[in-house]
Design a protein around this motif. Sequence first.
Motif, mmCIF file in Angstrom:
data_model
loop_
_atom_site.group_PDB
_atom_site.id
_atom_site.type_symbol
_atom_site.label_atom_id
_atom_site.label_comp_id
_atom_site.label_asym_id
_atom_site.label_seq_id
_atom_site.Cartn_x
_atom_site.Cartn_y
_atom_site.Cartn_z
ATOM 1 N N ALA A 104 0.844 -1.205 0.000
ATOM 2 C CA ALA A 104 0.000 0.000 0.000
ATOM 3 C C ALA A 104 0.872 1.246 0.000
ATOM 4 C CB ALA A 104 -0.944 -0.006 1.196
ATOM 5 N N ILE A 137 2.460 4.280 -2.863
ATOM 6 C CA ILE A 137 1.754 5.147 -3.813
ATOM 7 C C ILE A 137 1.334 4.390 -5.076
ATOM 8 C CG2 ILE A 137 3.803 6.056 -5.033
ATOM 9 C CD1 ILE A 137 2.357 8.872 -4.654
ATOM 10 N N GLY A 175 6.529 2.752 3.275
ATOM 11 C CA GLY A 175 7.708 2.357 2.496
ATOM 12 C C GLY A 175 8.387 3.570 1.885
ATOM 13 N N ALA A 176 8.915 3.401 0.690
ATOM 14 C CA ALA A 176 9.620 4.497 0.014
ATOM 15 C C ALA A 176 8.726 5.726 -0.129
ATOM 16 C CB ALA A 176 10.070 4.028 -1.367
ATOM 17 N N SER A 177 7.436 5.498 -0.317
ATOM 18 C CA SER A 177 6.517 6.630 -0.540
ATOM 19 C C SER A 177 6.527 7.609 0.632
ATOM 20 C CB SER A 177 5.097 6.114 -0.779
ATOM 21 O OG SER A 177 5.087 5.219 -1.858
ATOM 22 N N SER A 216 9.777 9.883 0.448
ATOM 23 C CA SER A 216 10.059 10.515 -0.837
ATOM 24 C C SER A 216 10.158 12.034 -0.733
ATOM 25 C CB SER A 216 8.927 10.156 -1.794
ATOM 26 O OG SER A 216 9.217 10.608 -3.087
ATOM 27 N N THR A 251 1.404 -9.335 6.448
ATOM 28 C CA THR A 251 2.599 -9.590 5.638
ATOM 29 C C THR A 251 2.388 -10.779 4.721
ATOM 30 O OG1 THR A 251 3.985 -8.747 7.417
ATOM 31 C CG2 THR A 251 5.085 -10.104 5.755
ATOM 32 N N ALA A 268 3.255 -4.670 -5.830
ATOM 33 C CA ALA A 268 3.561 -3.238 -5.779
ATOM 34 C C ALA A 268 4.247 -3.025 -4.445
ATOM 35 C CB ALA A 268 2.289 -2.414 -5.902
ATOM 36 N N GLN A 274 10.820 -4.670 -1.484
ATOM 37 C CA GLN A 274 10.580 -6.083 -1.156
ATOM 38 C C GLN A 274 10.063 -6.879 -2.363
ATOM 39 O OE1 GLN A 274 9.477 -3.665 1.197
ATOM 40 N NE2 GLN A 274 11.283 -4.108 2.453
ATOM 41 N N ILE A 289 17.943 10.239 1.758
ATOM 42 C CA ILE A 289 17.441 10.937 2.955
ATOM 43 C C ILE A 289 16.784 12.246 2.539
ATOM 44 C CG2 ILE A 289 18.144 12.187 5.044
ATOM 45 C CD1 ILE A 289 19.018 9.564 5.738
ATOM 46 N N MET A 301 9.213 0.460 -9.362
ATOM 47 C CA MET A 301 9.884 1.592 -10.024
ATOM 48 C C MET A 301 10.384 2.662 -9.045
ATOM 49 S SD MET A 301 6.308 3.048 -11.325
ATOM 50 C CE MET A 301 5.764 1.373 -11.056
ATOM 51 N N SER A 319 10.918 6.911 -9.004
ATOM 52 C CA SER A 319 10.078 8.010 -9.515
ATOM 53 C C SER A 319 8.603 7.633 -9.490
ATOM 54 C CB SER A 319 10.487 8.419 -10.943
ATOM 55 O OG SER A 319 11.717 9.071 -10.904
ATOM 56 N N GLY A 320 8.263 6.794 -8.528
ATOM 57 C CA GLY A 320 6.887 6.318 -8.435
ATOM 58 C C GLY A 320 5.906 7.412 -8.070
ATOM 59 N N VAL A 321 6.383 8.492 -7.456
ATOM 60 C CA VAL A 321 5.453 9.578 -7.132
ATOM 61 C C VAL A 321 5.037 10.267 -8.437
ATOM 62 C CG1 VAL A 321 5.116 11.712 -5.837
ATOM 63 C CG2 VAL A 321 6.447 9.835 -4.843
ATOM 64 N N THR A 322 6.015 10.554 -9.277
ATOM 65 C CA THR A 322 5.685 11.136 -10.582
ATOM 66 C C THR A 322 4.799 10.181 -11.392
ATOM 67 O OG1 THR A 322 7.806 12.294 -10.594
ATOM 68 C CG2 THR A 322 6.710 12.034 -12.721
HETATM 69 C C1 LIG Z 1 14.747 9.601 -0.441
HETATM 70 C C2 LIG Z 1 13.796 9.393 -1.609
HETATM 71 C C3 LIG Z 1 13.474 10.461 -2.439
HETATM 72 C C4 LIG Z 1 12.605 10.273 -3.514
HETATM 73 N N1 LIG Z 1 12.247 11.358 -4.267
HETATM 74 C C5 LIG Z 1 11.342 11.193 -5.281
HETATM 75 C C6 LIG Z 1 10.849 12.326 -5.983
HETATM 76 O O1 LIG Z 1 11.194 13.480 -5.688
HETATM 77 N N2 LIG Z 1 9.957 12.121 -7.008
HETATM 78 C C7 LIG Z 1 9.530 10.855 -7.347
HETATM 79 O O2 LIG Z 1 8.726 10.726 -8.288
HETATM 80 N N3 LIG Z 1 9.978 9.769 -6.671
HETATM 81 C C8 LIG Z 1 10.854 9.901 -5.655
HETATM 82 N N4 LIG Z 1 11.284 8.817 -4.945
HETATM 83 C C9 LIG Z 1 10.855 7.487 -5.381
HETATM 84 C C10 LIG Z 1 9.437 7.187 -4.962
HETATM 85 O O3 LIG Z 1 9.244 7.597 -3.626
HETATM 86 C C11 LIG Z 1 9.164 5.696 -5.113
HETATM 87 O O4 LIG Z 1 9.411 5.312 -6.454
HETATM 88 C C12 LIG Z 1 7.731 5.355 -4.768
HETATM 89 O O5 LIG Z 1 7.405 5.811 -3.478
HETATM 90 C C13 LIG Z 1 7.525 3.854 -4.859
HETATM 91 O O6 LIG Z 1 6.220 3.556 -4.420
HETATM 92 P P1 LIG Z 1 5.788 2.053 -4.235
HETATM 93 O O7 LIG Z 1 4.356 2.074 -3.884
HETATM 94 O O8 LIG Z 1 6.204 1.277 -5.426
HETATM 95 O O9 LIG Z 1 6.705 1.489 -3.042
HETATM 96 P P2 LIG Z 1 6.576 1.711 -1.472
HETATM 97 O O10 LIG Z 1 6.135 3.066 -1.129
HETATM 98 O O11 LIG Z 1 7.862 1.243 -0.882
HETATM 99 O O12 LIG Z 1 5.405 0.732 -1.080
HETATM 100 C C14 LIG Z 1 5.567 -0.674 -1.024
HETATM 101 C C15 LIG Z 1 4.743 -1.191 0.127
HETATM 102 O O13 LIG Z 1 4.783 -2.622 0.119
HETATM 103 C C16 LIG Z 1 4.759 -3.074 1.460
HETATM 104 N N5 LIG Z 1 5.259 -4.445 1.515
HETATM 105 C C17 LIG Z 1 6.520 -4.876 1.269
HETATM 106 N N6 LIG Z 1 6.619 -6.197 1.452
HETATM 107 C C18 LIG Z 1 5.397 -6.639 1.816
HETATM 108 C C19 LIG Z 1 4.866 -7.911 2.157
HETATM 109 N N7 LIG Z 1 5.620 -9.020 2.162
HETATM 110 N N8 LIG Z 1 3.551 -8.003 2.479
HETATM 111 C C20 LIG Z 1 2.752 -6.889 2.474
HETATM 112 N N9 LIG Z 1 3.217 -5.652 2.184
HETATM 113 C C21 LIG Z 1 4.517 -5.528 1.839
HETATM 114 C C22 LIG Z 1 5.667 -2.069 2.165
HETATM 115 O O14 LIG Z 1 5.445 -2.059 3.564
HETATM 116 C C23 LIG Z 1 5.299 -0.763 1.481
HETATM 117 O O15 LIG Z 1 4.296 -0.047 2.180
HETATM 118 C C24 LIG Z 1 12.098 8.983 -3.816
HETATM 119 C C25 LIG Z 1 12.396 7.914 -2.963
HETATM 120 C C26 LIG Z 1 13.219 8.116 -1.853
HETATM 121 C C27 LIG Z 1 13.494 6.948 -0.922
#
Ligand SMILES: Cc1cc2nc3c(=O)[nH]c(=O)nc-3n(C[C@H](O)[C@H](O)[C@H](O)COP(=O)(O)OP(=O)(O)OC[C@H]3O[C@@H](n4cnc5c(N)ncnc54)[C@H](O)[C@@H]3O)c2cc1C
Length: 369
Positions: A14, A16, A44-46, A49, A171, A200, A204, A224, A333, A335-338
């Motif tokens: 859950a 972005i 997570g990363a979101s 960000s 989990t 997603a 992980q 950071i 990915m 840049s997942g926020v974009t």
């Molecule tokens: C310091 C930093 C700066 C950034 N700056 C930018 C920016 O300016 N612009 C931009 O576009 N992007 C930026 N990014 C990248 C962007 O934040 C990520 O690409 C995006 O948040 C990824 O989203 P996600 O949903 O794929 O992953 P996540 O947000 O990591 O979500 C994955 C989720 O899966 C859950 N999960 C994992 N394993 C399991 C499991 N076994 N069972 C159940 N749940 C699980 C995790 O707990 C997590 O909540 C940045 C990232 C960082 C770290």
Amino acid sequence: MSSTPSLRVIIVGAGIIGASLAYYLSRRSRITVTVLERDVPGTGASGHSFAWVNAFGKDPGHYHSLNRRSLDMWYRLAHQLDTDIGLHVGGEMRWENQREPAERLKQRIRQLQHWGYPCRLISREEMMALEPHLSPGAVLAASFSEADLHVETDAFINACLRHAVVHPHTTVTGFVKHNGRITAVKTADAEFPCDVAVLASGVQTTELAALATVSMPQQRSPGIVIKTTPCAEVLHNVAVLHAPPDDEGCQHLHLRQLADGSLRIGQGTQEGINRDASQQHADALLARAKVYLPDIGDAAAIPTPVGYRPMPLDGFPVLGFTSAVPNLYVALMHSGVTLAPLVGEMAALEIADGARVDLFAPYRPERFV
Ligand SMILES: Cc1cc2nc3c(=O)[nH]c(=O)nc-3n(C[C@H](O)[C@H](O)[C@H](O)COP(=O)(O)OP(=O)(O)OC[C@H]3O[C@@H](n4cnc5c(N)ncnc54)[C@H](O)[C@@H]3O)c2cc1C
């Protein structure tokens, strides 16, 4: 009445990306969407960000276009969600104070203009008109990227997940497979039957994909972004500011201000490696920011833990069903926020309608087989 059975989609994660996809899928009839999250949404990363929505440093052209198209979708998505997701429109301003970086910035702007990105070189006077309280020091080149914006990832994720069934603190530990397809997603104490499983799961994703015998290599990419306590309004127009490296050789500084007055500050590029979660480092970033924006006054720096970017081995998104497990969909990915609006909407076309979106062609999981 149609007797078409519903499609049961389980999204693991859950962040972005999972949230955006859950939203787009939930807008359709005959689809049930369940999101399993090991922690709480957005941790997570979101949650780490910088959340700058842009297509500035995205090469080559197809990757720039992907980001650009998603950037432009944020307005429609915000309108559809009809709630405050902290969308801050205002563009990105940056400047350079050394000759070579200034030349590189000029070249970059030329390239981006060639791709049709709304950005331009601006004079010092235009800089000051945009941000009257800025103290930029020497300016050898400056640019303004008009379309860039930032969002609040937590607010967006929560708005999307209002439309889905979410199980926090759940989990995923494996998959039940039958005839090469996933029939259920396993947690420690339950099995969730599904027709499609979506990873997603950010960093992980690699270990979860391995449980389904799918290879999804990533590089480690710690970063950071520090926070501050609220301060006076220091950015009056632009959404994101990039300042040049300082004389001590520190990297570029990036900064944005939230509606509550607090700041988010990072250094280096969007992909820059940084593991320093100390108070000292947070104080140093804030001190540098104050040089350019003296009105920050006595706001205090709040260090944040290291965030890990989901970063496929070649740096590009991984999007699509896997050939090894045909009903396992991967959305991994940086840049997942974009990219969240575009990935959510188009992955929904692939999952719900069986479409093969041409835009995703360069990013298929098979490239790692
Ligand atoms: C310091 C930093 C700066 C950034 N700056 C930018 C920016 O300016 N612009 C931009 O576009 N992007 C930026 N990014 C990248 C962007 O934040 C990520 O690409 C995006 O948040 C990824 O989203 P996600 O949903 O794929 O992953 P996540 O947000 O990591 O979500 C994955 C989720 O899966 C859950 N999960 C994992 N394993 C399991 C499991 N076994 N069972 C159940 N749940 C699980 C995790 O707990 C997590 O909540 C940045 C990232 C960082 C770290």
